[in-house]
Write a protein that holds these residues in place. Structure first.
Motif, short mmCIF file in Angstrom:
data_model
loop_
_atom_site.label_atom_id
_atom_site.label_comp_id
_atom_site.label_asym_id
_atom_site.label_seq_id
_atom_site.Cartn_x
_atom_site.Cartn_y
_atom_site.Cartn_z
N GLY A 41 0.79 -1.22 0.00
CA GLY A 41 0.00 0.00 0.00
C GLY A 41 0.83 1.26 0.00
N TYR A 96 1.71 3.30 2.46
CA TYR A 96 1.39 4.36 3.41
C TYR A 96 2.13 4.15 4.71
CZ TYR A 96 -2.31 5.67 0.20
OH TYR A 96 -2.99 6.07 -0.90
N ARG A 104 -4.22 14.22 3.61
CA ARG A 104 -5.30 14.54 2.66
C ARG A 104 -5.24 13.61 1.45
NH1 ARG A 104 -8.33 19.22 1.72
NH2 ARG A 104 -7.08 20.33 3.26
N GLU A 105 -4.05 13.38 0.93
CA GLU A 105 -3.90 12.50 -0.23
C GLU A 105 -4.34 11.08 0.11
OE1 GLU A 105 -0.41 10.70 -3.13
OE2 GLU A 105 0.00 12.49 -1.95
N MET A 106 -3.96 10.58 1.28
CA MET A 106 -4.35 9.24 1.69
C MET A 106 -5.87 9.15 1.83
SD MET A 106 -3.20 7.00 5.01
CE MET A 106 -4.02 8.09 6.15
N THR A 112 -8.16 10.98 0.31
CA THR A 112 -8.73 11.05 -1.03
C THR A 112 -8.58 9.71 -1.74
OG1 THR A 112 -8.23 13.41 -1.15
CG2 THR A 112 -8.66 12.29 -3.23
N ASP A 113 -7.42 9.10 -1.65
CA ASP A 113 -7.19 7.79 -2.26
C ASP A 113 -8.11 6.72 -1.68
OD1 ASP A 113 -5.21 8.94 -3.77
OD2 ASP A 113 -3.54 8.01 -2.68
N ALA A 114 -8.50 6.90 -0.42
CA ALA A 114 -9.39 5.94 0.25
C ALA A 114 -10.85 6.19 -0.09
CB ALA A 114 -9.19 5.99 1.76
N GLY A 115 -11.15 7.25 -0.84
CA GLY A 115 -12.51 7.50 -1.28
C GLY A 115 -13.26 8.57 -0.51
N THR A 168 -14.34 12.35 0.45
CA THR A 168 -14.46 13.54 -0.40
C THR A 168 -14.39 14.84 0.38
OG1 THR A 168 -16.88 13.45 -0.26
CG2 THR A 168 -15.84 12.31 -2.12
#
Length: 50
Positions: free
Chosen positions: A9, A11, A23-25, A27-30, A32
Protein backbone atom coordinates in the motif's frame (compact mmCIF):
# COMPACT_ATOMS: atom_id res chain seq x y z
CA UNK A 1 6.08 2.57 11.22
CA UNK A 2 8.11 -0.63 10.63
CA UNK A 3 4.86 -2.57 10.43
CA UNK A 4 3.50 -0.16 7.81
CA UNK A 5 6.65 -0.59 5.75
CA UNK A 6 6.16 -4.36 5.75
CA UNK A 7 2.63 -4.13 4.27
CA UNK A 8 1.48 -3.41 0.75
CA UNK A 9 0.00 0.00 0.00
CA UNK A 10 2.89 2.39 0.51
CA UNK A 11 1.39 4.36 3.41
CA UNK A 12 4.18 4.50 5.98
CA UNK A 13 3.46 8.05 7.08
CA UNK A 14 4.66 8.09 10.67
CA UNK A 15 3.75 10.78 13.18
CA UNK A 16 5.02 13.71 11.08
CA UNK A 17 3.14 13.04 7.85
CA UNK A 18 1.73 16.54 7.40
CA UNK A 19 -1.63 17.68 6.13
CA UNK A 20 -0.98 17.15 2.42
CA UNK A 21 0.02 13.49 2.89
CA UNK A 22 -2.98 12.79 5.13
CA UNK A 23 -5.30 14.54 2.66
CA UNK A 24 -3.90 12.50 -0.23
CA UNK A 25 -4.35 9.24 1.69
CA UNK A 26 -7.96 10.16 2.58
CA UNK A 27 -8.73 11.05 -1.03
CA UNK A 28 -7.19 7.79 -2.26
CA UNK A 29 -9.39 5.94 0.25
CA UNK A 30 -12.51 7.50 -1.28
CA UNK A 31 -13.27 10.29 1.17
CA UNK A 32 -14.46 13.54 -0.40
CA UNK A 33 -14.55 16.01 2.51
CA UNK A 34 -11.44 16.93 4.47
CA UNK A 35 -10.84 19.85 6.81
CA UNK A 36 -8.54 20.76 9.68
CA UNK A 37 -10.91 20.83 12.67
CA UNK A 38 -8.40 22.00 15.29
CA UNK A 39 -4.72 22.68 15.71
CA UNK A 40 -2.32 23.25 18.59
CA UNK A 41 1.45 23.71 18.43
CA UNK A 42 1.75 19.92 18.87
CA UNK A 43 -1.37 18.37 17.30
CA UNK A 44 -3.64 18.67 14.31
CA UNK A 45 -7.14 17.20 14.23
CA UNK A 46 -8.68 16.47 10.82
CA UNK A 47 -12.33 15.84 10.05
CA UNK A 48 -12.61 13.37 7.19
CA UNK A 49 -16.02 12.41 5.80
CA UNK A 50 -17.36 10.35 2.90
Amino acid sequence: MPNALSLRGGYALGAQAGESAVREMATDAGFTRFRRAAQTPFNAVYEIRP
